[in-house]
Design an enzyme around this catalytic site. Structure first.
Site, PDB file in Angstrom:
ATOM      1  N   ARG A 177      -1.838   2.930  -1.416  1.00  0.00           N
ATOM      2  CA  ARG A 177      -0.985   4.048  -0.497  1.00  0.00           C
ATOM      3  C   ARG A 177      -1.928   5.298  -0.047  1.00  0.00           C
ATOM      4  NH1 ARG A 177       0.834   0.020  -0.503  1.00  0.00           N
ATOM      5  NH2 ARG A 177       2.883  -0.596  -0.785  1.00  0.00           N
ATOM      6  N   SER A 258      10.146   3.768   1.746  1.00  0.00           N
ATOM      7  CA  SER A 258      10.123   4.224   0.409  1.00  0.00           C
ATOM      8  C   SER A 258       9.644   5.590   0.292  1.00  0.00           C
ATOM      9  CB  SER A 258       9.016   3.198  -0.304  1.00  0.00           C
ATOM     10  OG  SER A 258       9.537   1.870  -0.190  1.00  0.00           O
ATOM     11  N   GLU A 365       5.631   9.639  -0.893  1.00  0.00           N
ATOM     12  CA  GLU A 365       4.870   9.031  -0.179  1.00  0.00           C
ATOM     13  C   GLU A 365       4.820   9.835   1.166  1.00  0.00           C
ATOM     14  OE1 GLU A 365       4.311   4.508   1.855  1.00  0.00           O
ATOM     15  OE2 GLU A 365       5.209   4.819  -0.057  1.00  0.00           O
TER      16      GLU A 365
END
Length: 371
Positions: A177, A258, A365
């Site tokens: 990520r 998420s 995130e």
């Protein structure tokens, strides 16, 4: 503003960040400038940088959490939508096939197009909200596949040099990520090129839940491959069951997907973290804890930690404007009238609780703007 409006391929519109993001929260930018061509992106960003005007690049808005206050930035919305698939004889099963997509293309539209052509590589990433340009920035991944697995090169507008250039994946420092584009603003992704297979089969099925859904046996192993359309259907079914496919009529999907990355605990700390978790959950629950050895340490499941820390689906309950999804604890959702402040308060509540109970810090995130 007059110069911006004069560029070919540019529209200046009225908008708020609530209308530009999947969380549907956020105040008003200085201006909303929609760029419909790659060249107009470079012109607009170049002009704003020349005059030191702060800007925020927006694609699908699925990874942004923007303050409720008016934001002293220009929203530069990427709306270039070209897709080119190299001609190939797919019946021969030979590859690779190169697929070039401009940054404003809706990600799942691209996945659907490649699957319809029988091209393998993107099917496990079906249903992810947002645009193509965002995918290398945070190295988007799901169900055992990351963009880095199929990325051939990325075209950037370099904000220092003012040039458009193609770069190899190695130049992006891609990791879980992460890329060196994230949080830096050094360049804007304007096109992405992927390298896919032409044999009609998926990427190797490395994710247990997906493999089981597709009926892949343990004997067939994690290297098994299935027809791409079959895998796409399975992934979309799994994601819908978790509220992870955007539906304007379902508040469980009014989210940034998420919200926390899965934490990676270094090898020196994992024993202490394990002991802390074991002290707070029953033995049979502890036995179910996902923990995988990866580069840099051990990856834990953010969703598992959130749930076992007492933040269950729907937390904090009916009436709260921002809640955990009723389908998946990893999504923070807007129930219809939440503010950005409500989402932030919920995120910090969950972070604090998981850290206090298990000693694990959860990293958001989405990119936070204006906080």
């Amino acid at each position: 503003m007059a110069r911006l409006r004069a560029f070919d391929g540019v529209d200046v519109q009225e908008a708020t960040f609530a209308s530009l993001t999947t969380l549907r929260v956020g105040g008003r930018p200085l201006a909303c400038v929609v760029c419909n061509t790659t060249e107009s992106i470079a012109q607009v960003v170049g002009l704003l940088d020349e005059h030191s005007v702060p800007l925020l690049v927006v694609g699908g808005g699925s990874n942004l959490l923007v303050s409720d206050d008016d934001v002293a930035m220009v929203a530069v919305v990427l709306n270039n939508r070209g897709v080119k698939i190299d001609a190939c004889d797919t019946s021969a099963g030979d590859g690779p096939v190169y697929v070039r997509a401009q940054a404003g293309v809706v990600w799942d539209d691209l996945v659907a197009q490649t699957v319809d052509r029988g091209l393998g590589g993107l099917e496990c990433l079906s249903g992810i909200p947002g645009s193509v340009g965002a995918t290398p920035v945070q190295n988007v991944g799901a169900y055992g596949v990351e963009v880095s697995d199929v990325l051939r090169r990325v075209r950037l507008y370099d904000r220092t040099s003012g040039e458009l250039e193609w770069v190899e994946p190695e130049a992006l420092d891609l990791a879980y990520r992460y890329s060196n584009l994230k949080f830096t603003g050094r360049a804007v992704v304007v096109e992405v090129e992927f390298q896919l297979s032409a044999d009609g089969l998926s990427a190797p099925l490395r994710f247990g839940e997906l493999a089981r859904t597709l009926g892949v046996t343990e004997q067939e192993g994690s290297g098994a491959r299935c027809p791409v359309a079959q895998v796409r259907d399975a992934v979309l079914g799994l994601r819908r069951g978790k509220g992870m496919v955007v539906d304007p009529n379902d508040h469980d999907t009014w989210s940034a997907g998420s919200f926390f990355t899965n934490p990676i605990v270094d090898a020196a700390s994992i024993k202490q973290v394990r002991e802390c978790i074991a002290a707070h959950v029953p033995d049979d629950t502890y036995a179910t804890m996902p923990c995988f050895e990866v580069d840099g340490g051990y990856k834990l499941s953010a969703a598992w930690l959130i749930d076992k820390a007492g933040f269950t689906k729907g937390y904090p309950g009916e009436g709260a404007p921002a809640r955990l999804s009723t389908k998946h604890t990893l999504a923070l959702t807007n129930r219809g009238d939440a503010t950005a402040a409500d989402v932030v308060a919920l995120a910090r509540d969950v972070q604090r609780g998981v850290n206090n109970i298990f000693g694990v810090h959860l990293e958001p995130e989405p990119v936070w703007v204006g906080f």
